[in-house]
Design a protein around this motif. Structure first.
Motif, PDB file in Angstrom:
ATOM      1  N   ILE A 103      27.264  71.764   6.977  1.00  0.00           N
ATOM      2  CA  ILE A 103      27.866  70.450   7.228  1.00  0.00           C
ATOM      3  C   ILE A 103      28.080  69.661   5.938  1.00  0.00           C
ATOM      4  O   ILE A 103      29.131  69.007   5.779  1.00  0.00           O
ATOM      5  CB  ILE A 103      27.020  69.669   8.250  1.00  0.00           C
ATOM      6  CG1 ILE A 103      27.058  70.375   9.610  1.00  0.00           C
ATOM      7  CG2 ILE A 103      27.524  68.231   8.381  1.00  0.00           C
ATOM      8  CD1 ILE A 103      26.257  69.693  10.684  1.00  0.00           C
ATOM      9  N   PRO A 104      27.153  69.646   4.958  1.00  0.00           N
ATOM     10  CA  PRO A 104      27.443  68.938   3.697  1.00  0.00           C
ATOM     11  C   PRO A 104      28.698  69.450   2.991  1.00  0.00           C
ATOM     12  O   PRO A 104      29.438  68.657   2.372  1.00  0.00           O
ATOM     13  CB  PRO A 104      26.186  69.189   2.865  1.00  0.00           C
ATOM     14  CG  PRO A 104      25.103  69.362   3.870  1.00  0.00           C
ATOM     15  CD  PRO A 104      25.763  70.089   4.998  1.00  0.00           C
ATOM     16  N   ALA A 105      28.956  70.768   3.073  1.00  0.00           N
ATOM     17  CA  ALA A 105      30.167  71.309   2.439  1.00  0.00           C
ATOM     18  C   ALA A 105      31.419  70.763   3.112  1.00  0.00           C
ATOM     19  O   ALA A 105      32.384  70.352   2.435  1.00  0.00           O
ATOM     20  CB  ALA A 105      30.144  72.825   2.494  1.00  0.00           C
ATOM     21  N   PHE A 106      31.439  70.713   4.443  1.00  0.00           N
ATOM     22  CA  PHE A 106      32.569  70.134   5.159  1.00  0.00           C
ATOM     23  C   PHE A 106      32.684  68.640   4.871  1.00  0.00           C
ATOM     24  O   PHE A 106      33.792  68.092   4.769  1.00  0.00           O
ATOM     25  CB  PHE A 106      32.417  70.363   6.666  1.00  0.00           C
ATOM     26  CG  PHE A 106      32.839  71.725   7.113  1.00  0.00           C
ATOM     27  CD1 PHE A 106      34.173  72.023   7.330  1.00  0.00           C
ATOM     28  CD2 PHE A 106      31.902  72.727   7.324  1.00  0.00           C
ATOM     29  CE1 PHE A 106      34.566  73.282   7.748  1.00  0.00           C
ATOM     30  CE2 PHE A 106      32.291  73.990   7.739  1.00  0.00           C
ATOM     31  CZ  PHE A 106      33.626  74.278   7.949  1.00  0.00           C
ATOM     32  N   SER A 107      31.546  67.964   4.739  1.00  0.00           N
ATOM     33  CA  SER A 107      31.560  66.519   4.495  1.00  0.00           C
ATOM     34  C   SER A 107      32.239  66.197   3.176  1.00  0.00           C
ATOM     35  O   SER A 107      33.026  65.231   3.079  1.00  0.00           O
ATOM     36  CB  SER A 107      30.123  65.990   4.502  1.00  0.00           C
ATOM     37  OG  SER A 107      30.093  64.619   4.176  1.00  0.00           O
ATOM     38  N   GLU A 108      31.961  66.983   2.138  1.00  0.00           N
ATOM     39  CA  GLU A 108      32.602  66.749   0.840  1.00  0.00           C
ATOM     40  C   GLU A 108      34.109  66.962   0.926  1.00  0.00           C
ATOM     41  O   GLU A 108      34.908  66.207   0.337  1.00  0.00           O
ATOM     42  CB  GLU A 108      31.991  67.683  -0.208  1.00  0.00           C
ATOM     43  CG  GLU A 108      30.534  67.376  -0.517  1.00  0.00           C
ATOM     44  CD  GLU A 108      29.948  68.375  -1.518  1.00  0.00           C
ATOM     45  OE1 GLU A 108      30.711  69.253  -1.972  1.00  0.00           O
ATOM     46  OE2 GLU A 108      28.745  68.257  -1.834  1.00  0.00           O
ATOM     47  N   ALA A 126      25.070  77.417  24.234  1.00  0.00           N
ATOM     48  CA  ALA A 126      26.483  77.077  24.445  1.00  0.00           C
ATOM     49  C   ALA A 126      26.739  75.607  24.127  1.00  0.00           C
ATOM     50  O   ALA A 126      27.755  75.249  23.501  1.00  0.00           O
ATOM     51  CB  ALA A 126      26.879  77.392  25.887  1.00  0.00           C
ATOM     52  N   GLY A 127      25.842  74.733  24.528  1.00  0.00           N
ATOM     53  CA  GLY A 127      25.996  73.308  24.224  1.00  0.00           C
ATOM     54  C   GLY A 127      25.942  73.038  22.730  1.00  0.00           C
ATOM     55  O   GLY A 127      26.713  72.218  22.202  1.00  0.00           O
ATOM     56  N   MET A 128      25.042  73.719  22.026  1.00  0.00           N
ATOM     57  CA  MET A 128      24.940  73.543  20.583  1.00  0.00           C
ATOM     58  C   MET A 128      26.219  73.997  19.888  1.00  0.00           C
ATOM     59  O   MET A 128      26.750  73.326  18.984  1.00  0.00           O
ATOM     60  CB  MET A 128      23.747  74.335  20.053  1.00  0.00           C
ATOM     61  CG  MET A 128      23.502  74.161  18.557  1.00  0.00           C
ATOM     62  SD  MET A 128      22.186  75.238  17.956  1.00  0.00           S
ATOM     63  CE  MET A 128      22.993  76.832  18.109  1.00  0.00           C
ATOM     64  N   LEU A 165      28.858  71.623  17.694  1.00  0.00           N
ATOM     65  CA  LEU A 165      29.239  71.977  16.323  1.00  0.00           C
ATOM     66  C   LEU A 165      30.744  72.214  16.214  1.00  0.00           C
ATOM     67  O   LEU A 165      31.376  71.824  15.222  1.00  0.00           O
ATOM     68  CB  LEU A 165      28.469  73.223  15.876  1.00  0.00           C
ATOM     69  CG  LEU A 165      26.962  73.048  15.678  1.00  0.00           C
ATOM     70  CD1 LEU A 165      26.302  74.388  15.365  1.00  0.00           C
ATOM     71  CD2 LEU A 165      26.678  72.052  14.562  1.00  0.00           C
ATOM     72  N   ALA A 166      31.297  72.864  17.226  1.00  0.00           N
ATOM     73  CA  ALA A 166      32.740  73.122  17.190  1.00  0.00           C
ATOM     74  C   ALA A 166      33.535  71.819  17.213  1.00  0.00           C
ATOM     75  O   ALA A 166      34.496  71.639  16.443  1.00  0.00           O
ATOM     76  CB  ALA A 166      33.132  74.010  18.366  1.00  0.00           C
ATOM     77  N   LEU A 167      33.136  70.898  18.093  1.00  0.00           N
ATOM     78  CA  LEU A 167      33.841  69.618  18.159  1.00  0.00           C
ATOM     79  C   LEU A 167      33.674  68.814  16.877  1.00  0.00           C
ATOM     80  O   LEU A 167      34.615  68.157  16.401  1.00  0.00           O
ATOM     81  CB  LEU A 167      33.329  68.802  19.357  1.00  0.00           C
ATOM     82  CG  LEU A 167      33.677  69.353  20.741  1.00  0.00           C
ATOM     83  CD1 LEU A 167      33.022  68.503  21.821  1.00  0.00           C
ATOM     84  CD2 LEU A 167      35.190  69.395  20.950  1.00  0.00           C
ATOM     85  N   GLY A 168      32.456  68.862  16.310  1.00  0.00           N
ATOM     86  CA  GLY A 168      32.193  68.056  15.119  1.00  0.00           C
ATOM     87  C   GLY A 168      32.817  68.620  13.855  1.00  0.00           C
ATOM     88  O   GLY A 168      33.178  67.854  12.952  1.00  0.00           O
ATOM     89  N   VAL A 169      32.955  69.939  13.759  1.00  0.00           N
ATOM     90  CA  VAL A 169      33.428  70.563  12.527  1.00  0.00           C
ATOM     91  C   VAL A 169      34.914  70.883  12.593  1.00  0.00           C
ATOM     92  O   VAL A 169      35.675  70.639  11.637  1.00  0.00           O
ATOM     93  CB  VAL A 169      32.608  71.834  12.216  1.00  0.00           C
ATOM     94  CG1 VAL A 169      33.192  72.565  11.004  1.00  0.00           C
ATOM     95  CG2 VAL A 169      31.149  71.470  11.964  1.00  0.00           C
TER      96      VAL A 169
END
Length: 433
Positions: free
Chosen positions: A220-225, A410-412, A416-420
């Motif tokens: 997630i930090p890599a995507f955040s940058e 599946a929920g996790m 993650l899919a929606l957030g990333v």
């Protein structure tokens, strides 16, 4: 005919000594067993012309002397250090093997000192071998086998010691060790079923925790940058994930320390008397697993109580032993309340009803057993009933937990899919437009 000097215990448990004429050592042991005595030590003496059994005399205790079996040489310092490093805990499998071997040796009439010395030669665990050396020294000082084993309460349970004591007093140690080995085998089977049922969920939970830690700390930090450089407006789901990730990256030392402190604190609290009582009560109320914990404790109660009754232990004393064998402090407290009621003259059935632990079917079997005098047999059937229920519940537990874990995974993945990936889709749409 050869004469053998012996030390033995009579039916009342008193230590006696004397001499007996017999052709062989086994014949001498058989002669003593026929007189209702349990041999402890038999040594060859002078030959005699007639078959005379000298009257038993009360023997005073001798000072304990520790001998190396088989006159083994002193070990070097390095060997002793290696034994300490390789020393492992005495597990239930070793106790089962020990009980079976003691059953065979005592049934054959072998004296206790020779039986223990022979067993020490085949033991692979240095800790168990050292324990047997101490037990043998206690026997040579005049103590009974149950007393000698009682010096090691972390290895031998109160039930183990009570059955050995009854076996010594009745002269049937072989039956006592047979009952002990059967009980330990059933206990081992229950533990194996519990581990088998919890192995898969535990593995999945650990895997999920590791995956979440890696994604939160590295991915997630890599995507955040990347999103920050593009200056795009991010969806709510992505902002929540980035916020959680930033918090974990910045404060991971404190989070790790707090997690370790919570685990250690919980273990210390559970080991305390009040903490163990509260936890043993609350874990029987847990969803899915709670009924399994309760049935395991009640199965141990029923089987242990049945063994105590068969062995002839007084019921008031036996209930105290049973309370220590159920493995649950809350259930043990109810058993002690039953013991107090019985000591006041109440019936076993009434105390069982007041304990509020048993199903109507079990209460009915207790009532019938008390009236017919077959309470030991019916309690054994109750134990078999609970064991079957536990086996079914453990299988059902695995079947129920598996879809729950799949839904959680599946929920996790969905979060993650929606957030990333939602921001990536939004950026690609913006570029295309």
């Amino acid at each position: 005919m050869p004469m053998f000097q012996y030390k033995a215990r009579n039916a009342s448990g008193a230590l006696i000594s004397g001499a007996v004429d017999a052709a062989t050592l086994d014949d001498a042991a058989g002669e003593l067993l026929g007189q209702g005595m349990t041999p402890i030590d038999i040594k060859a003496g002078r030959a005699s012309r007639g078959r005379i059994v000298t009257p038993p005399e009360a023997a005073g205790p001798r000072p304990a002397t520790r001998k190396r079996p088989g006159n083994q040489p002193e070990q070097s310092a390095m060997q002793q250090i290696n034994e300490v490093l390789l020393r492992k805990k005495i597990d239930i499998t070793e106790l089962i093997i020990f009980s079976r071997q003691m059953q065979s040796l005592t049934k054959a009439g072998l004296p206790l000192d020779r039986a223990l010395t022979g067993l020490m030669g085949s033991m692979k665990n240095p800790r168990f071998k050292q324990l047997m050396t101490e037990v043998l020294a206690s026997l040579e000082s005049g103590q009974s086998l149950s007393t000698a084993l009682g010096h090691h309460p972390k290895v031998f349970s109160p039930l183990f010691l009570s059955l050995v004591d009854v076996g010594e007093n009745t002269g049937r140690l072989d039956l006592a060790f047979e009952q002990i080995s059967r009980y330990l085998e059933l206990e081992k089977n229950t533990r194996k079923q519990v581990k088998s049922a919890t192995r898969y969920p535990t593995f999945v939970v650990i895997t999920i925790a590791v995956a979440l830690a890696i994604i939160t700390y590295f991915v997630i930090p890599a995507f955040s940058e990347t999103f920050a450089r593009l200056g795009a407006e991010l969806p709510l789901e992505t902002r929540i994930l980035i916020g959680i990730s930033d918090f974990v990256v910045q404060w991971w030392q404190f989070l790790l320390g707090a997690t370790v402190a919570i685990i250690v604190g919980f273990k210390v609290w559970v080991r305390s008397r009040r903490g163990r009582l509260i936890w043993d009560h609350q874990k029987m109320k847990l969803p899915l697993a709670g009924p399994v914990f309760k049935r395991i404790a009640l199965a141990r109660f029923s089987r242990t109580f049945s063994m105590i009754m068969k062995a002839g232990v007084p019921i008031v004393h036996g209930m105290g032993v049973v309370a220590g064998a159920v493995g649950n402090k809350f259930v043990a407290g109810r058993v002690l309340r039953m013991r107090d009621g019985i000591s006041r003259g109440e019936s076993l059935y009434n105390t069982a009803v007041a304990a509020d632990m048993f199903s109507p079917l079990v209460l009915q079997m207790i009532a019938v057993g008390e009236e017919s005098g077959t309470i030991d047999q019916l309690l054994e059937e109750v134990a078999d009933f609970y064991d079957a229920e536990v086996e079914y519940d453990l299988k059902r537990l695995g079947e129920v937990i598996e879809p729950i874990l799949i839904m959680f995974i599946a929920g996790m993945v969905l979060v993650l899919a929606l957030g990333v990936f939602l921001p990536i889709w939004d950026l690609s749409s913006a570029v295309n437009n």
